[in-house]
Scaffold this active site. Sequence first.
Site, PDB file in Angstrom:
ATOM      1  N   ASN A  41       0.853  -1.195   0.000  1.00 33.20           N
ATOM      2  CA  ASN A  41       0.000   0.000   0.000  1.00 33.20           C
ATOM      3  C   ASN A  41       0.886   1.242   0.000  1.00 33.20           C
ATOM      4  OD1 ASN A  41       0.550   0.869   2.843  1.00 33.20           O
ATOM      5  ND2 ASN A  41      -0.319  -1.156   3.234  1.00 33.20           N
ATOM      6  N   LYS A  80       8.917 -16.798 -10.974  1.00 29.61           N
ATOM      7  CA  LYS A  80       8.061 -15.732 -11.503  1.00 29.61           C
ATOM      8  C   LYS A  80       6.826 -16.340 -12.188  1.00 29.61           C
ATOM      9  CE  LYS A  80       8.093 -11.957 -14.724  1.00 29.61           C
ATOM     10  NZ  LYS A  80       8.621 -11.592 -16.015  1.00 29.61           N
ATOM     11  N   PRO A 113      -2.210 -11.879  10.311  1.00 29.47           N
ATOM     12  CA  PRO A 113      -2.522 -11.703  11.736  1.00 29.47           C
ATOM     13  C   PRO A 113      -2.739 -10.220  12.036  1.00 29.47           C
ATOM     14  CG  PRO A 113      -0.174 -12.112  11.408  1.00 29.47           C
ATOM     15  CD  PRO A 113      -0.834 -12.312  10.081  1.00 29.47           C
ATOM     16  N   VAL A 142      -1.666  -5.478  16.219  1.00 39.24           N
ATOM     17  CA  VAL A 142      -1.976  -4.699  17.428  1.00 39.24           C
ATOM     18  C   VAL A 142      -2.902  -5.478  18.360  1.00 39.24           C
ATOM     19  CG1 VAL A 142      -3.936  -3.313  16.562  1.00 39.24           C
ATOM     20  CG2 VAL A 142      -2.358  -2.345  18.231  1.00 39.24           C
ATOM     21  N   LYS A 186     -13.230  -0.190  16.977  1.00 39.54           N
ATOM     22  CA  LYS A 186     -11.893  -0.814  16.914  1.00 39.54           C
ATOM     23  C   LYS A 186     -11.194  -0.773  18.271  1.00 39.54           C
ATOM     24  CE  LYS A 186     -10.758  -0.272  12.141  1.00 39.54           C
ATOM     25  NZ  LYS A 186     -10.178   0.508  11.075  1.00 39.54           N
TER      26      LYS A 186
HETATM   27  N1  CTP Z   1      -3.266  -3.340  12.375  1.00 42.33           N
HETATM   28  C1  CTP Z   1      -2.404  -4.341  12.754  1.00 42.33           C
HETATM   29  N2  CTP Z   1      -2.388  -5.521  12.061  1.00 42.33           N
HETATM   30  C2  CTP Z   1      -3.209  -5.712  11.009  1.00 42.33           C
HETATM   31  C3  CTP Z   1      -4.095  -4.685  10.613  1.00 42.33           C
HETATM   32  C4  CTP Z   1      -4.101  -3.508  11.312  1.00 42.33           C
HETATM   33  O1  CTP Z   1      -1.659  -4.169  13.711  1.00 42.33           O
HETATM   34  N3  CTP Z   1      -3.165  -6.866  10.360  1.00 42.33           N
HETATM   35  C5  CTP Z   1      -3.312  -2.107  13.155  1.00 42.33           C
HETATM   36  C6  CTP Z   1      -2.883  -0.855  12.431  1.00 42.33           C
HETATM   37  O2  CTP Z   1      -1.497  -0.631  12.608  1.00 42.33           O
HETATM   38  C7  CTP Z   1      -3.722   0.195  13.132  1.00 42.33           C
HETATM   39  C8  CTP Z   1      -4.998  -0.551  13.516  1.00 42.33           C
HETATM   40  O3  CTP Z   1      -4.652  -1.909  13.500  1.00 42.33           O
HETATM   41  O4  CTP Z   1      -3.131   0.620  14.325  1.00 42.33           O
HETATM   42  C9  CTP Z   1      -6.170  -0.326  12.649  1.00 42.33           C
HETATM   43  O5  CTP Z   1      -5.854  -0.501  11.309  1.00 42.33           O
HETATM   44  P1  CTP Z   1      -6.971  -0.365  10.190  1.00 42.33           P
HETATM   45  O6  CTP Z   1      -6.370  -0.770   8.868  1.00 42.33           O
HETATM   46  O7  CTP Z   1      -7.662   0.941  10.309  1.00 42.33           O
HETATM   47  O8  CTP Z   1      -8.000  -1.421  10.709  1.00 42.33           O
HETATM   48  P2  CTP Z   1      -8.314  -2.893  10.344  1.00 42.33           P
HETATM   49  O9  CTP Z   1      -8.199  -3.695  11.583  1.00 42.33           O
HETATM   50  O10 CTP Z   1      -7.496  -3.364   9.185  1.00 42.33           O
HETATM   51  O11 CTP Z   1      -9.834  -2.796   9.987  1.00 42.33           O
HETATM   52  P3  CTP Z   1     -10.559  -2.416   8.612  1.00 42.33           P
HETATM   53  O12 CTP Z   1      -9.574  -2.649   7.501  1.00 42.33           O
HETATM   54  O13 CTP Z   1     -11.715  -3.332   8.596  1.00 42.33           O
HETATM   55  O14 CTP Z   1     -10.970  -0.975   8.760  1.00 42.33           O
END
Ligand code: CTP
Length: 405
Positions: free
Chosen positions: A210, A289, A305, A308, A337
């Site tokens: 991303n 590839k 996984p 956080v 969240k």
């Molecule tokens: N995060 C994480 N591990 C993941 C996904 C997210 O540690 N696999 C953490 C990000 O670093 C951030 C928080 O979770 O602190 C929220 O990330 P976000 O992308 O907004 O949330 P998601 O849990 O991915 O939820 P969604 O995509 O459904 O909004």
Amino acid sequence: MAHLFNRNVLVGVSGGIAAYKSAELVRQLQEIGASVRVIMTRGAREFITPLTLQALSGNPVHTELLDTEAELGMSHIELARWADLLLIAPATADLLARLAAGRADDLLATVALATAAPVLLAPAMNQQMWRDKATTANITTLTARGYSMVGPASGEQACGDVGPGRMAQPEVIAAAAAALFETGLLAGKRVVITAGPTVEALDPVRYISNRSSGKMGYALAQAAVDAGARTTLVSGPVNLPVPDHARLVKVVSANDMLEECLALLPECDIFIACAAVADYRPAAIEQQKIKKGPEQITLQLVRNPDIVATVAASEYRPFTVGFAAETNDLLAHARSKLSRKRLNMIVANDVSDNSIGFNSDNNEATVLWPDGEQAIALTGKGSMARQIIQLIAREHGAGDTGQSN
Ligand code: CTP
């Protein structure tokens, strides 16, 4: 040693004889790592030319409030947001009076009103003017408003008088500027911050990732270091300088990031998850590839996984802070969240707005915790990081650590 690495210092020069020392000040600020831009008042330009300060700072000097061309280059509001610190040296009696009155009658006074950055004043004036009750009252007002002062020093003055009113020496001012960023709020704490994107390989040459720049995570690491924390950045691939005194652990995929974070947990008091972790990764990494084939192919992805949430559920459970990037129903999604991932705090920002978040230098957010929230107005990522670290220090210090060990 005092430093100002990664700091944007906006130097305001007002019209006093000490303005000649501002040239040396600009040089010294740069020597200890700052990026410097300069605003000069009309009076300052009677004492020293903009060209001198332009040559030294390497940036055009800003002088006019009502100048369409200058506003097109960098508007007074952009300047105010760019600054991590507004340092006014020399600050004349007239400038102090205008600041105390909240006037916006030239570019410097306007930027002082418009900035969320701390303001450091280095007063310089005749000793009698310094002792005058009007100046004393203005200093009291400005100090009460949170402005910081350095100097003035005492001694022989340009006018022949002897007494207080000489501008502090440039190296003293530069050291005072650097000291402003060292808050000690997290002295002795161990902070782990995830930053940047994760990169999920498909085959030896392709990946899913991303557009996260890592700027917010790196700014948080700088703010944590400044607050006295032993800081470790667990970072996906980004192109940013690592803050001095922070330790860098480089990772690529979400699985790598999780593994490194878990290894750090036994020595972590505060965990800040700022990384844009890929939610999914390819089900298999092809060893060779992938060759072009049919018109359409389907990629099978599996869930990564949640780093956080795993940290928050671990036996070591540090004070855990997450970020929520949302395009709609910002606060509701963020609060959900916060409780779903069992976090102590979450920083919510709206990523539907291109001027903030992801690759931008500015950000705007609301910080939420179980029994409160605070909005942080649009500002540079450095200033945003310092405000977040302040809130973390306050809430962590309030005993809401959630620690189970
Ligand atoms: N995060 C994480 N591990 C993941 C996904 C997210 O540690 N696999 C953490 C990000 O670093 C951030 C928080 O979770 O602190 C929220 O990330 P976000 O992308 O907004 O949330 P998601 O849990 O991915 O939820 P969604 O995509 O459904 O909004």
